[in-house]
Design a protein around this motif. Structure first.
Motif, short mmCIF file in Angstrom:
data_model
loop_
_atom_site.label_atom_id
_atom_site.label_comp_id
_atom_site.label_asym_id
_atom_site.label_seq_id
_atom_site.Cartn_x
_atom_site.Cartn_y
_atom_site.Cartn_z
N LEU A 368 -108.53 -26.18 -3.95
CA LEU A 368 -109.61 -25.55 -4.70
C LEU A 368 -109.09 -25.07 -6.06
O LEU A 368 -108.11 -24.34 -6.15
CB LEU A 368 -110.16 -24.37 -3.90
CG LEU A 368 -111.56 -23.85 -4.30
CD1 LEU A 368 -112.61 -24.94 -4.13
CD2 LEU A 368 -111.91 -22.63 -3.45
N GLY A 369 -109.75 -25.55 -7.14
CA GLY A 369 -109.36 -25.18 -8.49
C GLY A 369 -108.51 -26.21 -9.20
O GLY A 369 -108.32 -26.13 -10.42
N SER A 370 -107.98 -27.22 -8.46
CA SER A 370 -107.16 -28.26 -9.09
C SER A 370 -108.01 -29.05 -10.08
O SER A 370 -109.20 -29.26 -9.88
CB SER A 370 -106.57 -29.20 -8.04
OG SER A 370 -105.71 -28.51 -7.16
N GLN A 371 -107.36 -29.52 -11.15
CA GLN A 371 -108.02 -30.37 -12.14
C GLN A 371 -107.12 -31.55 -12.47
O GLN A 371 -105.96 -31.36 -12.86
CB GLN A 371 -108.34 -29.59 -13.41
CG GLN A 371 -109.40 -28.52 -13.24
CD GLN A 371 -109.95 -28.03 -14.56
OE1 GLN A 371 -110.37 -28.83 -15.40
NE2 GLN A 371 -109.95 -26.73 -14.75
N SER A 372 -107.67 -32.77 -12.25
CA SER A 372 -106.93 -33.98 -12.62
C SER A 372 -107.86 -35.17 -12.45
O SER A 372 -108.93 -35.08 -11.83
CB SER A 372 -105.69 -34.15 -11.73
OG SER A 372 -106.08 -34.54 -10.43
N LYS A 373 -107.42 -36.30 -13.02
CA LYS A 373 -108.20 -37.52 -12.88
C LYS A 373 -108.25 -37.96 -11.40
O LYS A 373 -109.19 -38.65 -10.99
CB LYS A 373 -107.59 -38.63 -13.73
CG LYS A 373 -107.70 -38.38 -15.22
CD LYS A 373 -107.09 -39.54 -16.01
CE LYS A 373 -107.22 -39.30 -17.52
NZ LYS A 373 -106.62 -40.41 -18.31
N ARG A 374 -107.24 -37.54 -10.65
CA ARG A 374 -107.23 -37.88 -9.23
C ARG A 374 -108.45 -37.27 -8.52
O ARG A 374 -108.98 -37.85 -7.57
CB ARG A 374 -105.94 -37.38 -8.59
CG ARG A 374 -105.80 -37.79 -7.12
CD ARG A 374 -104.52 -37.25 -6.49
NE ARG A 374 -103.35 -37.87 -7.09
CZ ARG A 374 -102.45 -37.22 -7.82
NH1 ARG A 374 -102.59 -35.92 -8.03
NH2 ARG A 374 -101.40 -37.85 -8.33
N ASP A 389 -121.93 -35.72 -2.97
CA ASP A 389 -123.07 -36.19 -3.76
C ASP A 389 -123.29 -35.25 -4.95
O ASP A 389 -124.37 -34.69 -5.14
CB ASP A 389 -124.33 -36.23 -2.88
CG ASP A 389 -125.49 -36.94 -3.58
OD1 ASP A 389 -125.22 -37.73 -4.51
OD2 ASP A 389 -126.64 -36.68 -3.21
N GLY A 390 -122.26 -35.10 -5.74
CA GLY A 390 -122.35 -34.22 -6.90
C GLY A 390 -121.81 -34.91 -8.14
O GLY A 390 -121.56 -36.12 -8.14
N PRO A 391 -121.61 -34.16 -9.22
CA PRO A 391 -121.09 -34.75 -10.46
C PRO A 391 -119.66 -35.24 -10.28
O PRO A 391 -118.86 -34.61 -9.56
CB PRO A 391 -121.16 -33.60 -11.47
CG PRO A 391 -121.15 -32.36 -10.62
CD PRO A 391 -121.86 -32.71 -9.36
N VAL A 392 -119.34 -36.35 -10.91
CA VAL A 392 -117.99 -36.91 -10.83
C VAL A 392 -117.21 -36.43 -12.05
O VAL A 392 -117.37 -36.94 -13.16
CB VAL A 392 -118.03 -38.45 -10.77
CG1 VAL A 392 -116.60 -39.01 -10.76
CG2 VAL A 392 -118.82 -38.91 -9.56
N ASP A 393 -116.38 -35.41 -11.82
CA ASP A 393 -115.54 -34.88 -12.90
C ASP A 393 -114.16 -34.58 -12.33
O ASP A 393 -113.85 -34.94 -11.19
CB ASP A 393 -116.17 -33.63 -13.52
CG ASP A 393 -116.53 -32.58 -12.46
OD1 ASP A 393 -115.81 -32.51 -11.44
OD2 ASP A 393 -117.53 -31.87 -12.64
N ASN A 394 -113.33 -33.91 -13.11
CA ASN A 394 -111.94 -33.70 -12.71
C ASN A 394 -111.68 -32.38 -12.00
O ASN A 394 -110.53 -32.05 -11.72
CB ASN A 394 -111.03 -33.76 -13.95
CG ASN A 394 -111.03 -35.14 -14.59
OD1 ASN A 394 -111.36 -36.12 -13.92
ND2 ASN A 394 -110.66 -35.22 -15.86
N LEU A 395 -112.73 -31.61 -11.68
CA LEU A 395 -112.55 -30.30 -11.07
C LEU A 395 -112.71 -30.35 -9.56
O LEU A 395 -113.73 -30.82 -9.03
CB LEU A 395 -113.57 -29.31 -11.65
CG LEU A 395 -113.55 -27.90 -11.03
CD1 LEU A 395 -112.19 -27.22 -11.28
CD2 LEU A 395 -114.69 -27.07 -11.61
N PHE A 396 -111.71 -29.84 -8.84
CA PHE A 396 -111.78 -29.72 -7.39
C PHE A 396 -112.51 -28.40 -7.07
O PHE A 396 -111.91 -27.35 -6.88
CB PHE A 396 -110.36 -29.69 -6.80
CG PHE A 396 -110.31 -29.93 -5.31
CD1 PHE A 396 -110.73 -28.96 -4.41
CD2 PHE A 396 -109.84 -31.13 -4.80
CE1 PHE A 396 -110.67 -29.17 -3.04
CE2 PHE A 396 -109.77 -31.35 -3.43
CZ PHE A 396 -110.19 -30.39 -2.55
N ASP A 397 -113.83 -28.49 -7.04
CA ASP A 397 -114.66 -27.31 -6.86
C ASP A 397 -115.03 -27.10 -5.39
O ASP A 397 -114.53 -27.81 -4.51
CB ASP A 397 -115.90 -27.41 -7.73
CG ASP A 397 -116.68 -28.70 -7.48
OD1 ASP A 397 -116.36 -29.41 -6.49
OD2 ASP A 397 -117.61 -29.00 -8.25
#
Length: 737
Positions: A368-374, A389-397
């Motif tokens: 939780l909180g990680s950010q990366s292209k992975r 089923d949400g937005p595809v971005d770099n945030l592990f929310d």
């Protein structure tokens, strides 16, 4: 083609009866009219004289004017049935003979294949079975008629095309041969539906009536006979041309209809065998009476399957209409509630594969909180199976955390919401591989033990749960521990095997035992306990074991008590494997998602609640039971209604929410079906071990080196043990049952 074919006697008499009935009604109506006219003129001598003696002018009344002309009516009726009559005659009159000859050819090929020299390709799978069935029905066709494929047969063909939805290979059912034959039949049917011919004009009708009259036609021959007379006479050029067109349109159908009939029948039998009749883990009451309980002796297996297939042909021949055929085909499917759900899952995952599958995601620590292209790649991957089923971005929310948790829950991974090695290993299996798993599981259902039952326990080993069902409702679902996946080297075959795997089987629970003894299996005694007894002569007393002699047999057994490996209760369903369900003092093992720790029996979480449910249903759970449990007295309680126990092995299940669960293939049964191990992979070398006998252990004598028939060799397999899938670290080896 001979257009002078004579219709069947039954059909001819039926149509004649209808015609004569109509004619009788017509004559009755005419006579009634005459009586009415006579009644109006009653009392008039002149009228009576004219009625009885003829017209007033003295001329004779023609015979035809006294009532309807029978031959004219018959001619008109024949003209209305001419088209159907010609279509019936389009079928060749030697169809039974040709079916007989075709099956003789297939039997000859089968005999040729039994010779040691180069064998011809398979012609039919069930040539002799088909020959016997068709001989009993006079070699009359069951799937085709004069107009092509019958509607009932078309439903069978559609089922064969859909065989892939059952995890089967459609090409196993002669589709390469059937497709062109069906196309010809369908084309012929459309051609016949469109076939028209000129109407029979009044001149032709009058000519037919006159001919019938002139030959004193036997009215018992009815309409069909009148049509025969008509076609024997001179036909108009237009009608002759129409008949020639009909012959051309049916020529190809008649040529291929025999092959279509025989090959479709053979395909139906193989389809029935693969879905149902080839399952020798199930038996009908008649089979049980004749052959005993499964497993059947090998010499009877082929006999049983062929008898089942013969019955399928007889059953199908009695069906009428497409609805009955559909119901029959559904009856071949496995009847477990999971089966249709797995078929739906297969469609879904095949669609995923067809859309390109999903990409592999590079492993790495995410939380939780990680950010990366992975993270973006992970979201796309989870979306492919419907977990995210949400937005595809770099945030592990939080949404990503929840999606990972749901994935872990349905893949027997410890639910942490964070990525770990078991998670990545599971996630990066391809969509194609997941699809193959579903297909294999569907095929395993075709060989399953489950049959519909009003009262049963169902255990799916890789699910590590048992279920109690009663009257179509699931009463209870409970965690279990199953046999471990330790490999041993068989000293005789020098191949790996799983001695502790929980056996797949069907048995019937007949009684429960409170405060049970544990009779230690000889293999476990030799491998695990004799070395301890040799090392410490007081080991038996310290650990609550004793040697017990009953007649000629002496067994090592553990006394009832808090430390007894079977706990407070065991559930007995007699079987050749001597396995059962039981309590356990090792409760901590139930916290692991994958619970393959025993020597083959199934440990039950909350077994006293299950015992209360089972005994309470028969009014046998009382306060005395609890007292007996507390005092430690051993007691057996029989069941008035034995409970079916089905123990199966499926690595895919669909839950009540429609989520697909992929389960640990602990015994590698599914993996080995997808890619069978090579002979080299199965070979092993038994280790020479110290042999300890029971007498040596009890006498405290040292053992001698040698090769023990229960020897276990070392397992060098690089495959991770079951607990590795949980991501929770190693679990101590269990020495219980």
């Amino acid at each position: 083609m001979d257009v002078m074919h004579v219709a069947k006697v039954g059909l001819r008499r039926w149509r004649s009866a209808l015609f004569l009935l109509a004619l009788a009604l017509c004559c009755a109506a005419c006579g009634s009219e005459k009586e009415t006219d006579g009644a109006a003129d009653e009392g008039s001598t002149e009228a009576t004289t004219q009625t009885t003696e003829g017209p007033a002018d003295g001329t004779a009344e023609p015979a035809g004017e006294r009532g309807p002309d029978v031959y004219q009516v018959l001619a008109e009726e024949a003209s209305r049935g001419l088209r159907d009559h010609l279509l019936r005659r389009a079928r060749p009159d030697d169809v039974p003979t040709r079916i007989d000859q075709r099956l003789q050819e297939a039997v000859a090929v089968a005999l040729e294949r039994q010779k040691p020299r180069k064998r011809p390709p398979i012609d039919l799978f069930y040539d002799s079975t088909l020959q016997e069935f068709y001989r009993a029905r006079g070699f009359e066709p069951m799937f085709v008629d004069g107009a092509g494929l019958r509607p009932e047969a078309a439903r069978v063909y559609e089922a064969l095309l859909d065989a892939g939805s059952h995890g089967l290979n459609p090409e196993d059912y002669w589709l390469k041969d059937l497709k062109p034959l069906v196309e010809v039949a369908e084309s012929a049917r459309h051609n016949l539906d469109d076939w028209t011919f000129p109407e029979v004009d009044q001149v032709a009708l009058d000519a037919l009536a006159e001919r019938l009259r002139s030959i004193d036609f036997d009215l018992e021959r009815g309409v069909e006979g009148a049509l025969d007379v008509y076609l024997e006479g001179s036909l108009s050029p237009e009608l002759k041309a129409a008949i020639d067109t009909l012959h051309r349109r049916t020529e190809s159908l008649n040529k291929d209809s025999i092959e279509l009939e025989v090959r479709l029948a053979d395909a139906l039998l193989r389809y029935a065998r693969d879905l149902h009749d080839g399952n020798l883990n199930q038996a009908s009451p008649l089979e049980l009476a004749k052959y005993g309980e499964p497993p059947f002796h090998p010499k009877y297996q082929s006999e049983i399957v062929l008898a089942r297939l013969s019955n399928e042909l007889v059953a199908f021949s009695k069906l009428s209409g497409e609805e009955e055929v559909d119901a029959y085909l559904r009856s071949l499917w496995p009847q477990h509630e999971q089966y249709p759900k797995l078929r739906e899952a297969l469609v879904r995952y095949r669609n995923i594969v067809a859309a390109g599958g999903w990409p592999e995601v590079t492993e790495g620590s995410l939380k939780l909180g990680s950010q990366s292209k992975r993270v973006a790649a992970l979201k796309l991957r989870l979306h492919a199976e419907g977990y995210y089923d949400g937005p595809v971005d770099n945030l592990f929310d939080q949404a990503t955390f929840d999606a990972v948790s749901r994935y872990q829950e349905t893949h027997q991974i410890a639910v942490t919401g964070e990525s770990d090695k078991p998670f990545w290993r599971s996630l990066n299996l391809s969509a194609e591989r997941r699809t193959e798993e579903i297909e294999v599981n569907l095929r395993r259902f075709h060989q399953g033990y489950f049959t519909p039952s009003k009262y049963f326990v169902y255990i799916n080993i890789p699910d590590f749960h048992g279920e109690l069902w009663r009257d179509g409702e699931r009463v209870r679902r409970f965690k279990i521990v199953t046999g471990n996946a330790t490999r041993q080297c068989d000293p005789e075959t020098k191949t790996w095997f799983l001695p502790n795997a929980t056996p797949i089987q069907h048995a019937r629970m007949q009684f429960l035992v409170l405060n049970p003894y544990w009779n230690v299996p000889p293999r476990i005694e030799k491998e695990e306990y004799l070395p301890k007894i040799l090392e410490d002569p007081q080991w038996l007393t310290k650990n609550g074991f004793e040697y017990y002699t009953d007649g000629p047999n002496t067994v090592l057994r553990q006394l009832p008590g808090e430390n007894n490996a079977l706990g407070k209760v065991k559930f007995i369903f007699p079987n050749i494997h001597s396995t059962f369900m039981h309590d356990t003092p090792k409760k901590t093992l139930f916290r692991y998602p994958i619970r393959a720790f025993s020597h083959g029996c199934m440990r039950v979480q909350d077994p006293l609640e299950l015992a209360e449910e089972i005994l309470g249903h028969e009014g046998k759970w009382t306060k005395d039971n609890q007292t007996k449990l507390d005092t430690g007295n051993n007691e057996q309680i029989g069941l008035d209604q034995p409970i079916d126990v089905f123990i199966e092995y499926y690595t895919v299940r669909v839950d009540e929410e429609g989520r697909v669960h992929f389960l640990a293939d602990v015994y590698k049964y599914v993996k080995n079906e997808i890619r069978p191990p090579t002979a080299a992979e199965m070979r092993c070398k038994p280790e020479e071990k110290v042999v300890i006998t029971r007498d040596q252990a009890r006498a405290g004598k040292p053992a001698e080196p040698g090769t023990d028939p229960f020897d276990v060799g070392v397992d060098p397999s690089p495959d991770a043990p079951p607990h590795a899938f949980s991501g929770e670290g190693a679990v101590p080896a269990d020495s219980g049952p």
